[in-house]
Design a protein around this motif. Structure first.
Motif, short mmCIF file in Angstrom:
data_model
loop_
_atom_site.label_atom_id
_atom_site.label_comp_id
_atom_site.label_asym_id
_atom_site.label_seq_id
_atom_site.Cartn_x
_atom_site.Cartn_y
_atom_site.Cartn_z
N VAL A 57 0.85 -1.19 0.00
CA VAL A 57 0.00 0.00 0.00
C VAL A 57 0.89 1.24 0.00
CG1 VAL A 57 -1.83 1.25 1.19
CG2 VAL A 57 -1.80 -1.25 1.24
N PRO A 60 -2.66 4.91 1.39
CA PRO A 60 -3.90 4.31 1.87
C PRO A 60 -5.13 5.18 1.67
CG PRO A 60 -2.55 5.05 3.71
CD PRO A 60 -1.72 5.20 2.48
N ARG A 62 -5.59 7.42 -1.01
CA ARG A 62 -5.93 7.42 -2.43
C ARG A 62 -6.11 6.00 -2.97
NH1 ARG A 62 -1.84 11.06 -5.73
NH2 ARG A 62 -3.25 10.37 -7.38
N GLY A 63 -5.70 5.02 -2.19
CA GLY A 63 -5.84 3.63 -2.63
C GLY A 63 -4.81 3.22 -3.65
N ARG A 64 -3.62 3.82 -3.61
CA ARG A 64 -2.57 3.46 -4.56
C ARG A 64 -1.83 2.23 -4.04
NH1 ARG A 64 2.46 5.85 -5.30
NH2 ARG A 64 1.83 7.55 -3.93
N THR A 84 -7.82 -5.79 -0.28
CA THR A 84 -7.32 -4.49 0.16
C THR A 84 -8.46 -3.49 0.30
OG1 THR A 84 -5.22 -4.93 -0.96
CG2 THR A 84 -5.66 -2.66 -0.34
N ALA A 85 -9.43 -3.52 -0.62
CA ALA A 85 -10.59 -2.63 -0.51
C ALA A 85 -11.34 -2.89 0.79
CB ALA A 85 -11.51 -2.82 -1.71
N LEU A 88 -8.97 -1.72 3.98
CA LEU A 88 -8.79 -0.28 4.14
C LEU A 88 -10.07 0.51 3.94
CD1 LEU A 88 -5.38 0.15 2.24
CD2 LEU A 88 -5.78 -0.30 4.68
N LEU A 90 -11.92 1.10 1.23
CA LEU A 90 -11.71 2.02 0.12
C LEU A 90 -12.82 1.90 -0.92
CD1 LEU A 90 -7.89 1.40 -0.44
CD2 LEU A 90 -8.93 3.48 0.51
N LEU A 93 -9.36 2.19 -5.90
CA LEU A 93 -7.98 1.73 -5.84
C LEU A 93 -7.27 2.20 -7.10
CD1 LEU A 93 -9.41 -1.56 -4.77
CD2 LEU A 93 -7.45 -0.76 -3.48
N ASP A 99 -8.26 3.24 -12.57
CA ASP A 99 -8.91 3.22 -11.26
C ASP A 99 -9.90 2.06 -11.17
OD1 ASP A 99 -7.52 5.48 -10.56
OD2 ASP A 99 -9.20 6.85 -10.80
#
Length: 223
Positions: A57, A60, A62-64, A84-85, A88, A90, A93, A99
């Protein structure tokens, strides 16, 4: 996974768990990607961890994120992004390919992505779910193969197994969101896929050419 101990700062998830909460594909999430600033150090950690994929990550908010198998970097992968979504919380991502939008719906986490983002996969249809079940080793040949058969075609229920065949220690992938996405796009319909030992992946094509993939995520180890 290897016998390498998981360092602090890495959460281990199980993504695409079955209805009973079992199975799912293990995923390592390195919350602070800056601790491994270059591609070589990330690749080495992914190799030592031994998960089918590890996510770094980089931002975190911006979800990059950055995704690695034990042997290579990936531009896109399904179960790492779903996991990951969820972890976090989000809605977007950021990946080199574009995106990826995410949403939560009850016990399921969904991402929306384009089939052209997925690395090449061979989708090989078998005559019956029993033939898929009976495989004791990867089918002969080279390159990534996703074998599948209908369990109930009218209901969109599929039995599938995945074999990377890339020589990195991952003989069979327990749950493969990217391949499920490709299969759903090819068939043009929503699917309920049972993969591996009992993982579950749901798919839903959209009119704009994207496909949603969704599943349950559970935290196995808090790093």
């Amino acid at each position: 996974m290897s016998d390498f101990d998981v360092p602090d700062g890495i959460d281990v998830l199980r993504v695409f768990c079955g209805p009973d909460g079992r199975h799912g594909n293990a995923l390592g999430v390195v919350r602070d990607g800056g601790r491994h600033p270059d591609e070589a150090s990330r690749q080495e950690l992914a190799r030592r961890l031994g998960f089918s994929e590890t996510v770094f990550v980089d931002d975190p908010e911006r979800g990059r994120v950055d995704i690695y198998t034990p042997g290579l970097r990936l531009p896109f992968a399904g179960h790492p992004l779903v996991g990951t979504a969820w972890l976090l919380d989000l809605e977007i991502l950021e990946l080199p390919v574009g995106d990826v939008f995410a949403r939560q719906d009850g016990e399921f986490t969904w991402i929306s992505a384009r089939p052209e983002w997925v690395p090449p996969r061979t989708l090989e249809r078998y005559g019956s779910a029993a033939e898929v079940e009976a495989l004791t080793e990867p089918p002969p040949g080279e390159g990534w193969v996703y074998v599948w058969a209908w369990e109930d075609e009218a209901a969109g229920r599929v039995r599938a197994r995945a074999f990377p065949r890339r020589g990195d220690g991952i003989v069979e992938d327990e749950a493969t969101g990217a391949a499920a996405l490709l299969l759903s796009a090819r068939l043009g319909r929503a699917l309920n896929i049972r993969q591996g030992r009992g993982s579950q992946i749901l798919t839903a094509p959209a009119p704009d050419g994207t496909v949603e993939i969704g599943g349950r995520v559970l935290l196995a180890v808090r790093g």
